[in-house]
Design a protein around this motif. Structure first.
Motif, PDB file in Angstrom:
ATOM      1  N   UNK A 124       0.852  -1.189   0.000  1.00 47.94           N
ATOM      2  CA  UNK A 124       0.000   0.000   0.000  1.00 47.94           C
ATOM      3  C   UNK A 124       0.880   1.229   0.000  1.00 47.94           C
ATOM      4  N   UNK A 125       0.381   2.289  -0.570  1.00 45.32           N
ATOM      5  CA  UNK A 125       1.129   3.546  -0.631  1.00 45.32           C
ATOM      6  C   UNK A 125       0.281   4.578  -1.336  1.00 45.32           C
ATOM      7  N   UNK A 126       0.928   5.452  -2.074  1.00 39.74           N
ATOM      8  CA  UNK A 126       0.183   6.548  -2.698  1.00 39.74           C
ATOM      9  C   UNK A 126       0.643   6.825  -4.127  1.00 39.74           C
ATOM     10  N   UNK A 179      -4.370   7.224  -2.138  1.00 35.23           N
ATOM     11  CA  UNK A 179      -4.022   5.892  -1.647  1.00 35.23           C
ATOM     12  C   UNK A 179      -4.165   4.816  -2.736  1.00 35.23           C
ATOM     13  N   UNK A 180      -3.146   3.957  -2.819  1.00 31.44           N
ATOM     14  CA  UNK A 180      -3.115   2.871  -3.805  1.00 31.44           C
ATOM     15  C   UNK A 180      -2.845   1.557  -3.077  1.00 31.44           C
ATOM     16  N   UNK A 181      -3.527   0.504  -3.502  1.00 34.48           N
ATOM     17  CA  UNK A 181      -3.324  -0.858  -3.011  1.00 34.48           C
ATOM     18  C   UNK A 181      -2.871  -1.703  -4.197  1.00 34.48           C
ATOM     19  N   UNK A 206     -12.862  -0.287  -1.382  1.00 31.31           N
ATOM     20  CA  UNK A 206     -12.289  -0.418  -0.034  1.00 31.31           C
ATOM     21  C   UNK A 206     -12.583  -1.798   0.547  1.00 31.31           C
ATOM     22  N   UNK A 253     -10.139  -4.285  -0.896  1.00 37.01           N
ATOM     23  CA  UNK A 253      -8.803  -4.197  -0.292  1.00 37.01           C
ATOM     24  C   UNK A 253      -8.702  -5.155   0.906  1.00 37.01           C
ATOM     25  N   UNK A 272      -5.382   6.687   3.735  1.00 30.88           N
ATOM     26  CA  UNK A 272      -4.435   5.582   3.647  1.00 30.88           C
ATOM     27  C   UNK A 272      -5.203   4.276   3.577  1.00 30.88           C
ATOM     28  N   UNK A 273      -4.613   3.271   2.920  1.00 33.57           N
ATOM     29  CA  UNK A 273      -5.266   1.962   2.847  1.00 33.57           C
ATOM     30  C   UNK A 273      -4.606   0.950   3.767  1.00 33.57           C
ATOM     31  N   UNK A 274      -3.672   1.399   4.598  1.00 31.08           N
ATOM     32  CA  UNK A 274      -2.971   0.452   5.465  1.00 31.08           C
ATOM     33  C   UNK A 274      -3.671   0.299   6.812  1.00 31.08           C
ATOM     34  N   UNK A 275      -4.518   1.263   7.184  1.00 27.75           N
ATOM     35  CA  UNK A 275      -5.186   1.174   8.484  1.00 27.75           C
ATOM     36  C   UNK A 275      -6.508   0.433   8.401  1.00 27.75           C
TER      37      UNK A 275
END
Lengths: 331, 331
Positions: A18-20, A35-37, A65, A68, B291-294
């Protein structure tokens, strides 16, 4: 010179990342971090899923979402990239267009690196994410002022093979309707650009009105069905119920199929989506609101067809669209 | 000095009359002419029906417009005045508040003759129409960003007799829910002002989301039921179906019954209006979108209750309302 558009991690990293996606700052606003997965399981289909192109169509970001959280346990091969929100300023403003520059992100592709913020988003997506995929699902809905059935849609494509592949992919969502939608306003669409790059691109337009729990179940089932058809996950397709069995049609609609308001006033819908109508059947009523002494105006079906989309009760201008009808696809 | 607010015809004229309520011009805009319908059949109840207070709640104007065509053949006694659109600039802009001065018409009553346009509308209505009625039905809905069941609502009223009369009138709509709604933001409401003048005032809040044909049938049946109960027309009450028999409840809700978002993000509804829930049941999920990490955050029911209103999937700020729950009225 501001930084170039970039992704904060390497899309080739195996497994979950995950990041951006960083859209550089410009004269109109600071840099955006989208945000990117990414879930890379090696060989197999390469899929990009996007949502939130229009800020008042939130089914897409919610379903993205959910994926994800759901995909890591399920994906067996290939690569999936998910960008739940393409246009954060529009989503935060619950606005179809970007409030900063007033542009419709779905009409500025492939964008410009030195353009206004909407064009910079399109540029970053076109340049960095689209080349990493062979198939794109762009999760729209029809916005809060229309009622629209759960549907996967595409536009006519000159390349006959790509057209057939795209229609097949759209049908794999197994939603109540698969729609081939011929309209004139396609310049700068994400679809049009991706098709020009040889990608299979399906624009889900399902929904309309309120984003509710019932609709989301149908929406998510459609996307999962398409993931199964692509071979990215295992499982059997589900056929969610919508309006008691009105399901499984492939329809087409053309520019004359848009019914327009004969006058300014408040439009009153008198039928529902997926109703079958014959010539002369009542679709809705236009109430001129400047006086109560005149008659309201009936809007009637031009011929045998299916009501595909109907405007919510709202004030409309003369010649503004109030309904779309469609007919079975003549294959 | 501009002209005073006035009605272009005499409300005492027997039979059907149509004309306009003229709201005088001010520094911010020209005079407005609001179409008015009057049907005077002499002795009997005196009823005022208004719609279009908020410009993105169009069920009211449509149902009011239908009544204008339906009543002349049906009304047997008394006097009915109908003003389908209280706030034409807001309706034309599909905006809750008036776009010219940014004010909420339902928070500026009784208005000011020398105020901005929203205040001048409230003043004209308070001064010229309200005194001509003993009962008021103000036809709202809950707007496009919420789902809400068909309901007639009122607020707590200090005068015990007026409270009882008002609840009885609200229940006569025979809609799925009659709601006693206790909230803090009632200053300047049309309700509050009308109650202070001793009027029975029922605020219909039925609807939410898309204004569709199905909802309009329920809405109109509710208003007709109330007209029958008042004795203005003859007939038997109808009980329209909504969500399979979930009907006929009288509920109450208080300020702590509003569930709020724990963080900014996209709200995902996970239940539907009129669902019964117990403590800990999932109402919805808040997805932070930076963010997609949380983890996303569950929003759960505080206790046994009925989900009365639920926010459409939308971006919300921290502490913004996402659901209202209610319980059976403790009479």
């Amino acid at each position: 010179m501001s930084e170039a558009p970039h992704i904060t991690f390497d899309l080739d990293t195996p497994g979950v990342s995950t990041g951006h996606l960083v859209v550089p700052k410009g004269a109109d606003c600071e840099a955006l971090s989208l945000p990117v997965f990414s879930l890379n399981k090696g060989e197999g289909p390469r899929l990009l899923i996007t949502g939130g192109c229009h800020g008042d169509e939130l089914e897409g970001p919610i379903v993205a979402r959910r994926l994800v959280e759901w995909l890591p346990e399920r994906q067996t091969c290939g690569r999936v990239i998910i960008l739940p929100v393409l246009n954060p300023p529009a989503v935060q403003a619950w606005s179809r267009n970007t409030p900063i520059d007033g542009l419709n992100l779905n009409r500025v592709f492939p964008g410009r690196v030195d353009g206004s913020v909407t064009e910079r988003i399109a540029d970053a997506v076109s340049r960095l994410l689209l080349p990493a995929a062979d198939t794109v699902f762009d999760l729209h809905s029809f916005g809060p002022t229309w009622d629209f059935p759960p549907a996967s849609t595409t536009h006519p494509i000159a390349d006959v093979d790509l057209m057939a592949q795209t229609l097949q992919m759209a049908a794999a969502f197994k939603l109540p309707v698969t729609l081939l939608w011929d309209h004139h306003d396609t310049h700068g669409m994400f679809d049009t650009w991706a098709h020009s790059q040889g990608k299979v691109f399906v624009c889900a337009e399902f929904g309309g009105g309120t984003v509710g729990a019932d609709n989301l179940v149908i929406y998510e089932a459609g996307v999962r069905n398409a993931l199964i058809a692509l071979g990215l996950v295992e499982g059997k397709a589900e056929f969610p119920t919508f309006r008691q069995q009105k399901s499984g049609q492939t329809l087409e609609t053309h520019p004359p199929d848009e019914l327009k308001s004969p006058a300014p006033g408040i439009f009153e819908p008198r039928c529902s989506v997926l109703d079958e109508v014959n010539q002369g059947d009542l679709i809705g009523i236009l109430h001129p609101m400047n006086s109560l002494s005149g008659e309201s105006i009936d809007i009637r079906a031009p011929g045998t067809s299916v009501v595909f989309a109907i405007r919510s009760g709202a004030h409309v201008d003369v010649n503004e669209g109030v309904a779309l009808v469609a007919r079975p696809l003549n294959t």
